[in-house]
Structures are given as C-alpha cells and as structure tokens.
Design an enzyme around this catalytic site. Structure first.
Site, PDB file in Angstrom:
ATOM      1  N   ASP A 288       0.842  -1.196   0.000  1.00  8.45           N
ATOM      2  CA  ASP A 288       0.000   0.000   0.000  1.00  8.45           C
ATOM      3  C   ASP A 288       0.878   1.247   0.000  1.00  8.45           C
ATOM      4  OD1 ASP A 288      -1.954   1.910   0.359  1.00  8.45           O
ATOM      5  OD2 ASP A 288      -2.727   1.088   2.230  1.00  8.45           O
TER       6      ASP A 288
ATOM      7  N   GLY B 115      -2.157  -4.836  -1.592  1.00  6.90           N
ATOM      8  CA  GLY B 115      -2.221  -3.392  -1.595  1.00  6.90           C
ATOM      9  C   GLY B 115      -3.195  -2.828  -0.582  1.00  6.90           C
ATOM     10  N   HIS B 116      -3.799  -1.708  -0.939  1.00  4.97           N
ATOM     11  CA  HIS B 116      -4.637  -0.932  -0.024  1.00  4.97           C
ATOM     12  C   HIS B 116      -5.868  -1.724   0.400  1.00  4.97           C
ATOM     13  CE1 HIS B 116      -5.945   2.765   1.859  1.00  4.97           C
ATOM     14  NE2 HIS B 116      -7.045   2.836   1.131  1.00  4.97           N
ATOM     15  N   PHE B 117      -6.611  -2.234  -0.564  1.00  4.29           N
ATOM     16  CA  PHE B 117      -7.844  -2.974  -0.262  1.00  4.29           C
ATOM     17  C   PHE B 117      -7.534  -4.466  -0.143  1.00  4.29           C
ATOM     18  CE2 PHE B 117      -9.798   0.970  -1.803  1.00  4.29           C
ATOM     19  CZ  PHE B 117     -10.785   1.146  -0.836  1.00  4.29           C
TER      20      PHE B 117
END
Length: 294
Positions: free
Chosen positions: A244, A270-272
């Site tokens: 992320d 990553g982020h999600f």
C-alpha cells in the site's frame, strides 16, 4: 443426512439520528458479540460486503456508511461539518440507538481516526481491535502520496485544495483497488465503479476535500491514542497490505511498541487487502474474534 449450511442474512437499514440518516449493514445473532466495521476513503460499507456474512455465524456485525459516503446522508457542507469528530459522533449515535455499549472494531483508512475518537471518548467500550491499513502513528505518513495533502494542511488555499482533485478521479479510485495487488483477477471492477458513481454525485467532491483537510487533525491525536492502547491493551490483530503506497507497512509495526497482545500479519497486497486476500484474511479475523471474544 447432510447438514444444512448456514446462510447468513444481511440486512440493510437506515436510522434517523437526530435528523441525520445513517445507512448501515447488519447481520448475525442479535445477542452475539458486536463487531463494528468502519470503512475508509473512497468507499463505504460496501467494502465489507463479503466479510459481513463470513462473520455472521457467531457475531453481530454492524457496518455503517460514514457521513457523505455510500447510502448515508450527504447534507450540504454549508449545513454539516465533514470532520472526523462529526463522523465519530454519528457512529456513536448509531451505536447508542442500537443499544451497543461494548464492541470489537475493525479499522481501515478513515475508519481508524473515526475509531480512535470513539475510543478516547469511551476508553472501555472496545473489546478487541482489528487494524487493516489504518494509522495511529506518524510512521508511514511521510511519502510522496501525502506531500500535497500535507501542503493543504499547512495552507488550505484554494490552489492547494484544487491540487487534490485528482484524488477523486476514476483513475485514482481504480489505482487504489489495483496497485500492489498480487491477484488482479480477485479485484471486482464493481468496486471502483460503485465508489466512483458516489464520488461523482454533485457536491461530493467538496465533501471529500473537507475530509482531506480535516485528516490533518489526526496526527495530533496519535499520542493520546497510543496512551489509550498502552492503558486499555485491547487484544489486536493487524492484517496489512504491505504494498500500500497510501498507508505503507511502516505504519503497522509501531503498534507492537504499545500493545502486549498483538498479532501482526503482512501480506503481498495493496490498499484494499480484503479484495485480494479474502481467503487468507477472513479466517484470520474470524479465528481472532472467536478466541478473544469467546
């Protein structure tokens, strides 16, 4: 005879909170331990659509949409303050209306500063903590992503405000869901399509820019949050997408300084994270809650 599989039913509700309409998703036994799921930018409780039924066999799961997000009300910003103080205020109003006084909480992105305000207001309310790419420390907020946002905090000129409008575009929303993901085929395009449609509502861009500005109030709270962590010692599970670029893994490790009962898992994601690694992360969350909440 084959056992009948458990089929959870998710309910979609809206509560009137002193004139503000807050939407939330709820599932699970009414007398089960409560798990509060708090979403981040640029999404809504939609991000938990798959996690909610996974937890609903044992837990009462509540996932609200914060003001200006999802299906909650988005009043004109001239009449409503889009701050994290206000977001926490209305989440607390919802919990009070639902009769919830003790709960585990999953924090992600904007959900983290919302939860920290709930914790500081009611230090004994949180029974367990699940941290997913959500900061309570300065580490990880010194990268290129944050530089223009920090300029806006220092000088909230129209020029600095307008410089952040690129964060509200479809390209950026898509980027948040796909960058750093190990399994691109796991990421449904429904995510960025749904989120962008809501971001593109008239006036919502200004709401998001107000939230960007108010995020600057969060680092000043971190010392108080860290003191709460040291004092309350909530059992904590950290599941973090290490790739992320918004909340990098540097923000995950400092929790170990202040917490004794902490489990840290970094993923090639990553982020999600929940979109990419559901098959690994969902069981971790369920097992953690089962162990810590009985």
């Amino acid at each position: 005879m084959t056992a009948t599989p458990f089929v959870p039913v998710v309910q979609y509700k809206t509560e009137d909170l002193d004139g503000f309409q807050m939407f939330y998703r709820e599932a699970g036994p009414a007398d089960g331990p409560v798990v509060l799921l708090l979403h981040g930018f640029p999404t809504s409780s939609h991000m938990f659509r798959n996690l909610i039924p996974f937890l609903a066999d044992r837990f009462r799961v509540i996932a609200p949409d914060l003001p200006g997000y999802g299906h909650s009300a988005a009043p004109d910003r001239a009449e409503f303050s889009y701050t994290f103080d206000n977001a926490a205020k209305y989440v607390q109003k919802l919990l009070t209306k639902l009769g919830v006084t003790r709960y585990a909480v999953n924090v992600f992105d904007y959900g983290a500063p919302t939860a920290w305000r709930l914790a500081l207001a009611n230090p004994d309310a949180i029974t367990a903590l699940i941290v997913q790419n959500g900061n309570a420390y300065d580490e990880g907020l010194d990268n290129d992503f944050w530089a223009p946002i920090k300029r806006y905090w220092a000088d909230n000129s129209q020029e600095n405000r307008d410089a952040l409008r690129g964060l509200l575009t479809l390209d950026t929303t898509n980027f948040q869901y796909t960058d750093g993901m190990a399994h691109a085929s796991h990421i449904s395009p429904d995510n960025w399509t749904t989120d962008q449609a809501l971001l593109d509502r008239p006036g919502n861009d200004e709401i998001q820019l107000d939230y960007f500005l108010d995020y600057g109030t969060n680092p000043a709270l971190y010392p108080s949050v860290q003191e709460w962590l040291r004092t309350a010692q909530p059992p904590t599970l950290i599941v973090w997408g290490a790739n992320d670029v918004i909340f990098p893994a540097e923000g995950a490790h400092p929790y170990k300084r202040d917490l004794k009962d902490v489990e840290l898992h970094l993923f090639d994601s990553g982020h999600f994270l929940l979109e990419d690694r559901a098959d690994e992360v969902f069981p971790l969350i369920h097992d953690f809650l089962s162990r810590k909440l009985g």
